[in-house]
Design a protein around this motif. Structure first.
Motif, mmCIF file in Angstrom:
data_model
loop_
_atom_site.group_PDB
_atom_site.id
_atom_site.type_symbol
_atom_site.label_atom_id
_atom_site.label_comp_id
_atom_site.label_asym_id
_atom_site.label_seq_id
_atom_site.Cartn_x
_atom_site.Cartn_y
_atom_site.Cartn_z
ATOM 1 N N TRP A 137 2.320 -4.225 -8.369
ATOM 2 C CA TRP A 137 2.335 -4.185 -6.757
ATOM 3 C C TRP A 137 0.408 -4.432 -6.771
ATOM 4 C CZ3 TRP A 137 6.173 0.756 -6.555
ATOM 5 C CH2 TRP A 137 7.542 -0.351 -5.979
ATOM 6 N N GLN A 138 -0.445 -3.835 -7.614
ATOM 7 C CA GLN A 138 -1.655 -3.590 -7.885
ATOM 8 C C GLN A 138 -1.958 -4.794 -7.386
ATOM 9 O OE1 GLN A 138 -2.940 -0.964 -10.937
ATOM 10 N NE2 GLN A 138 -2.784 0.808 -9.692
ATOM 11 N N GLN A 139 -1.250 -5.820 -8.356
ATOM 12 C CA GLN A 139 -2.300 -7.248 -7.799
ATOM 13 C C GLN A 139 -1.665 -8.254 -7.135
ATOM 14 O OE1 GLN A 139 -0.010 -9.378 -11.789
ATOM 15 N NE2 GLN A 139 -1.978 -8.810 -13.095
ATOM 16 N N LEU A 174 2.368 1.917 -3.478
ATOM 17 C CA LEU A 174 1.618 2.513 -4.887
ATOM 18 C C LEU A 174 1.157 4.188 -4.372
ATOM 19 C CD1 LEU A 174 -0.885 -0.616 -4.535
ATOM 20 C CD2 LEU A 174 0.988 0.364 -6.990
ATOM 21 N N VAL A 218 3.840 -0.939 -10.790
ATOM 22 C CA VAL A 218 2.544 -0.387 -10.256
ATOM 23 C C VAL A 218 1.788 -1.842 -10.431
ATOM 24 C CG1 VAL A 218 0.386 1.376 -10.475
ATOM 25 C CG2 VAL A 218 2.802 2.191 -10.243
ATOM 26 N N ALA A 219 2.253 -2.015 -11.667
ATOM 27 C CA ALA A 219 0.728 -3.059 -12.438
ATOM 28 C C ALA A 219 1.148 -4.205 -11.155
ATOM 29 C CB ALA A 219 0.505 -3.365 -13.710
ATOM 30 N N LEU A 240 -1.627 -6.630 -4.218
ATOM 31 C CA LEU A 240 -1.928 -5.668 -2.836
ATOM 32 C C LEU A 240 -3.727 -6.279 -2.923
ATOM 33 C CD1 LEU A 240 -2.131 -3.453 -1.487
ATOM 34 C CD2 LEU A 240 -3.375 -2.317 -2.831
ATOM 35 N N LEU A 260 0.434 -1.317 0.205
ATOM 36 C CA LEU A 260 -0.158 -0.002 0.008
ATOM 37 C C LEU A 260 0.977 1.389 0.179
ATOM 38 C CD1 LEU A 260 -3.360 0.439 0.242
ATOM 39 C CD2 LEU A 260 -2.464 0.807 2.942
ATOM 40 N N GLU A 306 2.552 7.319 -6.908
ATOM 41 C CA GLU A 306 1.927 8.244 -7.365
ATOM 42 C C GLU A 306 2.421 9.080 -7.571
ATOM 43 O OE1 GLU A 306 -1.575 8.999 -5.081
ATOM 44 O OE2 GLU A 306 -2.238 7.173 -5.345
#
Length: 255
Positions: free
Chosen positions: A230-232, A214, A227-228, A234, A211, A218
């Motif tokens: 890390w989003q997965q 990410l 980012v992509a 998360l 979190l 920004e």
């Protein structure tokens, strides 16, 4: 009562030695774990002090310890992020986070915050012995046990709350674990429960790291390639932490 005072004094003296060793390691930049060890030592000190709140000298020492935590948190976060970047083969971005590390370590070693902490912790055993001699606390063990029990009840309530806040729960678990480590003779948390708490803390910690990364992405363009992924991660971390907390809940209810 005397044994508990002896225990606290012995713990404080041991932590004081560790703090001085960490300061020396940071000043000379001897190894990459010095900052982490400093933070771990401060964490142990704060866990020892939390059940003692209200006693003379505790607020000053706890405040000095907190100042070290506040100062070093962004530095340690940067180290952890750098490790993640190296693992993801983003070496240039990782190196940028570690640039000037030796200077940073030296500044921590020479900081007024660390100097103050060392000065206050040096005087603290005298406060404790004075409290003991004047019998200001009839039963120190009972006082500590009451505080530790309160910490445990907070975890139980939070885990049972379907709308629990992961970040708050992570902090509650850390406090309970470290409190049990500081006062093993009073802890009601058995070996198996400690293992469950550690698992929950680790999973929630991983979720929290993702979190944070990410959020930093920004504003930090060189983190964009991750980012992509890390989003997965998360999403997976949220699911894993929920499973771990459900398992923890079962262990708590089975007590």
């Amino acid at each position: 009562m005397s044994k508990m005072f002896d225990h606290v004094v012995a713990e404080v003296l041991g932590l004081q030695v560790r703090l001085m060793a960490c300061q020396a390691r940071l000043a000379q930049n001897t190894d990459s774990e010095a900052l982490h060890d400093l933070r771990t030592t401060v964490r142990r000190l704060r866990s020892l002090l939390r059940p003692l709140r209200g006693l003379p000298g505790v607020d000053q020492l706890e405040g000095a310890a907190k100042a070290i935590g506040d100062m070093t948190t962004p530095l340690r976060d940067r180290e952890v992020l750098a490790e993640q970047l190296f693992e993801r083969h983003q070496d240039e971005a990782g190196q940028r986070r570690l640039a000037g590390e030796g200077v940073v370590f030296a500044s921590v070693a020479a900081s007024t915050q660390l100097q103050k902490l060392l000065a206050v912790i040096d005087a603290f055993p005298h406060f404790l012995r004075s409290i003991q001699q004047q019998e200001l606390v009839p039963d120190l063990g009972k006082r500590i046990d009451k505080r530790l029990n309160k910490q445990w009840k907070q975890i139980v309530e939070a885990v049972h709350d379907p709308a629990h806040d992961r970040h708050r729960l992570r902090l509650l678990i850390k406090r309970a674990r470290y409190g049990a480590e500081a006062y093993p003779q009073l802890s009601r948390i058995g070996k198996s429960m400690r293992a469950e708490l550690k698992r929950a803390q680790d999973d929630l910690g991983h979720w929290h790291d993702l979190l944070q990364w990410l959020t930093q992405a920004e504003k930090q363009a060189d983190l964009a390639p991750l980012v992509a992924e890390w989003q997965q991660q998360l999403v997976k971390a949220e699911r894993q932490s929920d499973k771990t907390l459900a398992r923890l809940l079962k262990h708590i209810d089975a007590r």
